[in-house]
Write a protein that holds these residues in place. Structure first.
Motif, PDB file in Angstrom:
ATOM      1  N   GLY A 362      54.575 -45.089  34.750  1.00 29.68           N
ATOM      2  CA  GLY A 362      54.859 -47.701  34.698  1.00 29.68           C
ATOM      3  C   GLY A 362      54.488 -47.492  32.956  1.00 29.68           C
ATOM      4  N   THR A 363      54.733 -46.420  32.161  1.00 27.49           N
ATOM      5  CA  THR A 363      54.215 -46.585  30.624  1.00 27.49           C
ATOM      6  C   THR A 363      55.586 -46.818  29.380  1.00 27.49           C
ATOM      7  OG1 THR A 363      52.349 -44.958  30.832  1.00 27.49           O
ATOM      8  CG2 THR A 363      53.175 -45.866  28.059  1.00 27.49           C
ATOM      9  N   GLY A 364      56.630 -46.437  30.697  1.00 27.33           N
ATOM     10  CA  GLY A 364      57.860 -46.387  29.744  1.00 27.33           C
ATOM     11  C   GLY A 364      58.636 -45.250  29.034  1.00 27.33           C
ATOM     12  N   LYS A 365      57.665 -44.456  29.818  1.00 27.59           N
ATOM     13  CA  LYS A 365      58.305 -42.775  28.810  1.00 27.59           C
ATOM     14  C   LYS A 365      59.899 -42.417  29.394  1.00 27.59           C
ATOM     15  CE  LYS A 365      56.572 -39.788  32.794  1.00 27.59           C
ATOM     16  NZ  LYS A 365      56.280 -40.985  33.543  1.00 27.59           N
ATOM     17  N   ARG A 540      51.817 -43.518  25.241  1.00 27.47           N
ATOM     18  CA  ARG A 540      50.109 -44.746  25.753  1.00 27.47           C
ATOM     19  C   ARG A 540      50.384 -45.985  25.542  1.00 27.47           C
ATOM     20  NH1 ARG A 540      46.896 -45.039  21.721  1.00 27.47           N
ATOM     21  NH2 ARG A 540      47.237 -44.057  20.193  1.00 27.47           N
ATOM     22  N   ARG A 541      49.951 -46.406  26.440  1.00 31.41           N
ATOM     23  CA  ARG A 541      49.236 -47.841  26.329  1.00 31.41           C
ATOM     24  C   ARG A 541      48.543 -47.995  25.052  1.00 31.41           C
ATOM     25  NH1 ARG A 541      51.809 -51.177  30.569  1.00 31.41           N
ATOM     26  NH2 ARG A 541      52.184 -49.945  32.005  1.00 31.41           N
ATOM     27  N   VAL A 542      47.904 -49.346  24.958  1.00 25.75           N
ATOM     28  CA  VAL A 542      46.986 -49.484  23.815  1.00 25.75           C
ATOM     29  C   VAL A 542      45.962 -49.974  24.858  1.00 25.75           C
ATOM     30  CG1 VAL A 542      46.631 -50.662  21.556  1.00 25.75           C
ATOM     31  CG2 VAL A 542      48.559 -49.638  21.837  1.00 25.75           C
ATOM     32  N   LYS A 543      44.890 -49.341  24.543  1.00 29.62           N
ATOM     33  CA  LYS A 543      43.675 -50.055  25.024  1.00 29.62           C
ATOM     34  C   LYS A 543      42.248 -49.913  24.423  1.00 29.62           C
ATOM     35  CE  LYS A 543      45.726 -48.834  29.759  1.00 29.62           C
ATOM     36  NZ  LYS A 543      45.093 -48.599  31.032  1.00 29.62           N
ATOM     37  N   GLU A 544      41.244 -51.016  24.619  1.00 29.10           N
ATOM     38  CA  GLU A 544      39.929 -50.907  24.319  1.00 29.10           C
ATOM     39  C   GLU A 544      39.167 -51.355  25.230  1.00 29.10           C
ATOM     40  OE1 GLU A 544      37.255 -50.575  21.339  1.00 29.10           O
ATOM     41  OE2 GLU A 544      39.079 -50.269  20.977  1.00 29.10           O
ATOM     42  N   ASP A 545      38.271 -50.678  25.120  1.00 27.01           N
ATOM     43  CA  ASP A 545      37.334 -50.287  26.502  1.00 27.01           C
ATOM     44  C   ASP A 545      38.169 -50.696  28.282  1.00 27.01           C
ATOM     45  OD1 ASP A 545      35.119 -50.154  24.887  1.00 27.01           O
ATOM     46  OD2 ASP A 545      35.198 -52.245  24.549  1.00 27.01           O
ATOM     47  N   ASP A 550      47.260 -56.154  25.301  1.00 31.42           N
ATOM     48  CA  ASP A 550      49.045 -56.471  25.227  1.00 31.42           C
ATOM     49  C   ASP A 550      49.636 -55.819  25.941  1.00 31.42           C
ATOM     50  OD1 ASP A 550      51.552 -56.899  24.038  1.00 31.42           O
ATOM     51  OD2 ASP A 550      50.943 -56.929  22.051  1.00 31.42           O
ATOM     52  N   PRO A 551      50.034 -55.895  26.518  1.00 28.54           N
ATOM     53  CA  PRO A 551      50.531 -55.184  27.664  1.00 28.54           C
ATOM     54  C   PRO A 551      51.774 -54.398  27.276  1.00 28.54           C
ATOM     55  CG  PRO A 551      50.153 -57.479  28.446  1.00 28.54           C
ATOM     56  CD  PRO A 551      49.728 -57.541  26.979  1.00 28.54           C
ATOM     57  N   ASP A 552      52.855 -55.471  26.323  1.00 28.91           N
ATOM     58  CA  ASP A 552      53.894 -54.950  25.622  1.00 28.91           C
ATOM     59  C   ASP A 552      53.667 -53.713  24.514  1.00 28.91           C
ATOM     60  OD1 ASP A 552      55.055 -56.749  27.455  1.00 28.91           O
ATOM     61  OD2 ASP A 552      54.961 -58.252  25.699  1.00 28.91           O
ATOM     62  N   GLY A 567      49.100 -35.804  14.792  1.00 31.11           N
ATOM     63  CA  GLY A 567      48.578 -37.051  15.073  1.00 31.11           C
ATOM     64  C   GLY A 567      49.643 -38.469  14.590  1.00 31.11           C
ATOM     65  N   GLY A 568      50.774 -38.318  14.071  1.00 33.18           N
ATOM     66  CA  GLY A 568      51.848 -39.529  13.895  1.00 33.18           C
ATOM     67  C   GLY A 568      51.620 -40.231  14.846  1.00 33.18           C
ATOM     68  N   GLN A 569      52.017 -41.404  14.341  1.00 38.18           N
ATOM     69  CA  GLN A 569      52.103 -42.171  15.951  1.00 38.18           C
ATOM     70  C   GLN A 569      53.472 -42.751  15.594  1.00 38.18           C
ATOM     71  OE1 GLN A 569      48.660 -44.684  15.841  1.00 38.18           O
ATOM     72  NE2 GLN A 569      47.295 -42.581  16.824  1.00 38.18           N
ATOM     73  N   VAL A 570      54.034 -43.570  16.232  1.00 41.62           N
ATOM     74  CA  VAL A 570      55.024 -44.674  16.211  1.00 41.62           C
ATOM     75  C   VAL A 570      54.608 -45.854  17.261  1.00 41.62           C
ATOM     76  CG1 VAL A 570      57.786 -45.605  16.602  1.00 41.62           C
ATOM     77  CG2 VAL A 570      57.086 -42.691  15.672  1.00 41.62           C
ATOM     78  N   THR A 571      54.344 -47.637  16.172  1.00 37.09           N
ATOM     79  CA  THR A 571      53.951 -47.841  17.291  1.00 37.09           C
ATOM     80  C   THR A 571      54.866 -49.353  18.007  1.00 37.09           C
ATOM     81  OG1 THR A 571      51.806 -48.427  15.797  1.00 37.09           O
ATOM     82  CG2 THR A 571      52.797 -49.904  17.492  1.00 37.09           C
ATOM     83  N   LEU A 572      55.586 -49.257  19.045  1.00 38.32           N
ATOM     84  CA  LEU A 572      56.156 -49.476  19.700  1.00 38.32           C
ATOM     85  C   LEU A 572      55.899 -51.147  20.196  1.00 38.32           C
ATOM     86  CD1 LEU A 572      57.981 -46.928  21.457  1.00 38.32           C
ATOM     87  CD2 LEU A 572      58.328 -47.551  19.000  1.00 38.32           C
ATOM     88  N   ARG A 573      56.879 -51.667  20.847  1.00 42.52           N
ATOM     89  CA  ARG A 573      56.786 -52.677  21.566  1.00 42.52           C
ATOM     90  C   ARG A 573      57.631 -52.887  22.030  1.00 42.52           C
ATOM     91  NH1 ARG A 573      53.039 -57.072  21.448  1.00 42.52           N
ATOM     92  NH2 ARG A 573      52.209 -56.990  19.213  1.00 42.52           N
ATOM     93  N   TRP A 574      57.306 -53.585  23.403  1.00 40.87           N
ATOM     94  CA  TRP A 574      58.682 -53.660  24.291  1.00 40.87           C
ATOM     95  C   TRP A 574      59.101 -55.352  23.980  1.00 40.87           C
ATOM     96  CZ3 TRP A 574      59.309 -56.732  28.853  1.00 40.87           C
ATOM     97  CH2 TRP A 574      60.820 -56.729  29.946  1.00 40.87           C
ATOM     98  N   GLN A 575      60.468 -55.006  24.489  1.00 47.03           N
ATOM     99  CA  GLN A 575      61.349 -56.615  24.334  1.00 47.03           C
ATOM    100  C   GLN A 575      62.622 -56.801  25.160  1.00 47.03           C
ATOM    101  OE1 GLN A 575      60.980 -58.550  20.536  1.00 47.03           O
ATOM    102  NE2 GLN A 575      61.858 -60.444  21.566  1.00 47.03           N
ATOM    103  N   ASP A 576      62.688 -57.472  26.364  1.00 45.54           N
ATOM    104  CA  ASP A 576      63.533 -57.771  26.518  1.00 45.54           C
ATOM    105  C   ASP A 576      64.811 -56.621  26.877  1.00 45.54           C
ATOM    106  OD1 ASP A 576      63.885 -60.353  26.206  1.00 45.54           O
ATOM    107  OD2 ASP A 576      64.437 -59.893  23.413  1.00 45.54           O
TER     108      ASP A 576
END
Length: 677
Positions: A362-365, A540-545, A550-552, A567-576
């Motif tokens: 369900g993460t979106g891979k 992965r999802r962005v979680k704290e505790d 932000d589920p998107d 360690g490189g990261q790409v921040t993504l946001r689900w939309q439409d």
């Protein structure tokens, strides 16, 4: 070595040949009866009245021993493993009847000696080898002048041949403890039990055999139930002769079956179930009492075992290694332009190899991978990254039905302003609900072999010449054990074959284990999955505790890269219906919003007389502000980062308040702090 023309031995020739040379010169024969025979030793050259040169009277000396196995249960690979563990130099080769007509495994083993010896010593030396295989070598192996065919039959598959580096057999006196000679009675015939417990030599031999049996079982990874039955049956014969007792046998075998995983995988953790199997085989084996020492103590040397590091040249056993005429010297690269590194997506997915993309359900891979497929086929960017080698794509899904793939592709094309008409280079297939196995496990050998489906895929890849092949997901694509290191390496090797043969990139989707999710590493199954690929990504999802503010939001992180930084990261946001990269401007705006919200909430807390702290605890500012900030679209993670940034920039200060005995850290705005109310 003596070579005879065929089983009749009316032709005889002496040869000096290494095992390596012998392994490469297997002669071709029209039938089994016309195959040449070999014998590790010398014959005088005197024939019988019928012209046979191979007979006991002419057997002059022994330069090695030959063992014949035809019971069908022990594979050649298992034989090799036993020899390697014992450190015995040998050659193992399969016979023409190997795996034919349901006969199972059939092979022979050749073990050379450092010094020629008398034929009278051969049985004791062969008993050392027989002990490694639980006494399962054929009785004919102990016939002093028995020869064995070798080579291949025209029209039949070539035999398997394995060379094992190690010690000469006559340097392996340590194996006498577990040596097993030829049984006095044919196996299967009724036997009469005898109390042999008075004979200390036999008792020690029986204990040695038990130890060897336990070691073999501990190292067994396939067909463990059959191996347990085989070993316990033989030990039942020793039990019948009062050479071992049941408790001693259980104390040795039960830990071995725990170590090899049988207790958990087969007995479901029920130790009593394992005991029942052992007891049943002990009872059956007791009907054939077994004397571990038909060879007397005098037949064995009394010398101390030689160290396995004895100074002999392995080339004497195996022959000199092949000349490296297929290798080249690095000096030939002098002055040659260095080829550039090839990437499918720079710093994320290398070209012409296998990359694993992990992500929990369900993460979106699958969506991210489908977006890459569309970007490659449409020659466009992917989540803000350049697709360096765009082109045709093969997308295989074992999870999503065709209609679901259609819906997802429609969302992506609309989001990316791409039309289906532009996707003629995207070739896809849903295998949901079908047999999607690309590599099937042979339970007898422990090897993964390509299925008809993988061969079909290979043929299509060869014809289409895609730059990218996406396989979704790992768990559906092979029948091996995901926790088995060997299965992992074999499967990745099969996929890498696609890359090498056809010049494509393979993106393999995989689910992490619960441990991999909780640890944030995204791993699953054997570590060999990650070790065998050149690149591994984790979505992965962005979680704290354990809370997802932000589920998107998603993070695509490089967990392994042999050709770049990790360690490189790409921040993504689900939309439409699609993921979009969060740009630097977006991140800057999100950070500014988080800082603004933090300052507003700090002002409110100060006005009401509530002290907040930068340190975790009851008054931890981000935790106290979390619920109000979430309503404004700011996560706790963003609040923490905003607080740390403003402390570093001296827009926030930390003051110490309270009496000297109970000082507390309090967060306040420093001079010049402001809000945009």
């Amino acid at each position: 070595m003596a070579e005879f023309g065929d089983r009749r031995a009316i032709k005889h020739e002496r040869k000096a040949v290494s095992l390596r040379d012998l392994s490469k010169s297997l002669p071709l024969a029209k039938s089994k009866d016309t195959m040449p025979h070999l014998k590790l030793g010398r014959f005088t050259g005197e024939s019988t009245d019928k012209g046979c040169y191979r007979h006991n009277a002419a057997h002059e000396s022994v330069s090695g021993v030959e063992g014949d196995y035809d019971k069908g249960e022990i594979s050649p690979q298992e034989a090799v493993s036993a020899l390697e563990k014992a450190g015995v130099a040998a050659m193992v080769y399969t016979t023409p009847s190997h795996q034919q007509d349901g006969k199972g495994h059939r092979w022979r083993v050749l073990c050379p000696l450092a010094t020629d010896t008398s034929p009278s010593k051969r049985a004791a030396l062969l008993a050392r080898v027989n002990g490694l295989f639980g006494g399962n070598l054929g009785d004919e192996s102990f016939t002093a002048s028995q020869s064995f065919n070798f080579g291949r039959i025209k029209g039949n598959p070539a035999p398997e041949v394995h060379l094992v580096e190690g010690r000469y057999l006559d340097h392996c006196a340590d194996l006498d403890t577990g040596a097993i000679g030829k049984a006095k009675a044919e196996r299967g015939e009724p036997g009469i039990a005898a109390d042999l417990s008075y004979d200390s030599f036999r008792v020690e031999r029986a204990k040695g055999m038990l130890q060897f049996a336990a070691e073999r079982l501990a190292d067994t990874n396939v067909a463990r139930n059959e191996a347990l039955c085989r070993e316990a049956y033989l030990l039942g014969g020793l039990l019948a002769n009062n050479l071992l007792d049941r408790e001693l046998i259980l104390d040795a075998l039960l830990p071995a079956m725990t170590e090899n995983g049988y207790l958990d995988s087969h007995a479901k953790g029920d130790m009593a179930d394992v005991e029942r199997v052992i007891d049943a085989q002990l009872e059956a084996g007791a009907r054939e009492p077994f004397d571990p020492s038909p060879i007397s103590a005098e037949d064995f040397d009394d010398e101390e075992p030689e160290e396995s590091t004895s100074s002999f040249d392995l080339n004497d056993i195996l022959g000199p290694p092949p000349k490296p005429d297929f290798l080249e010297s690095a000096s030939c690269l002098n002055g040659v332009a260095i080829p550039p590194r090839e990437w499918m997506v720079p710093d994320l997915i290398p070209h012409r190899t296998v990359t694993i993309l992990g992500g929990d359900g369900g993460t979106g891979k699958s969506l991210v991978a489908l977006q890459l497929a569309i970007a490659s086929a449409a020659r466009s960017d992917w989540i803000g990254q350049t697709v360096e080698r765009p082109g045709p794509v093969v997308y295989i899904s074992a999870e999503d039905e065709r209609d679901e793939l259609h819906r997802r592709m429609a969302d992506i094309t609309e989001s990316q302003s791409v039309h289906f008409a532009d996707l003629s280079d995207l070739l896809f297939r849903s295998l949901a609900g079908e047999n999607a196995i690309l590599a099937d496990l042979d339970r007898r050998t422990g090897k993964l072999t390509a299925t008809k489906l993988l061969k079909t895929l290979d043929a299509n890849v060869k014809a289409i010449k895609p730059t990218l092949v996406v396989l979704d997901t790992l768990a559906d694509l092979h029948s091996g054990d995901q926790n088995d290191q060997g299965h992992a390496r074999q499967f990745i090797t099969l996929l890498r074959g696609l890359c090498v043969r056809h010049g494509c990139t393979v993106l393999l989707l995989a689910h992490p284990s619960l441990t991999g999710i909780n640890s944030g590493t995204g791993t699953g199954g054997s570590m060999a999955w990650g070790n065998s690929v050149r690149s591994r990504l984790y979505l992965r999802r962005v979680k704290e505790d354990r809370t997802e503010a932000d589920p998107d939001l998603r993070i695509l992180e490089t967990m392994k890269s042999n050709y770049g930084k990790i360690g490189g990261q790409v921040t993504l946001r689900w939309q439409d219906g699609a993921f979009n990269a969060v740009s630097a401007d977006d991140e800057s705006e999100m950070q500014a919003t988080a800082e603004h919200v933090f300052l507003v909430l700090l002002d409110q807390a100060t006005t009401t007389g509530q002290n907040v702290s930068p340190n975790t605890g009851a008054n931890y500012a981000p935790a106290l502000f979390e619920s109000q900030a979430k309503a404004k679209g700011v996560s706790k993670t963003a609040l923490i980062e905003a607080m740390r940034t403003m402390i570093r920039d001296e827009r926030l200060a930390v003051e110490q308040v309270g009496p000297p005995s109970k000082r507390r850290s309090v967060l306040v705005k420093s001079h010049g702090g402001f809000t945009d109310d």
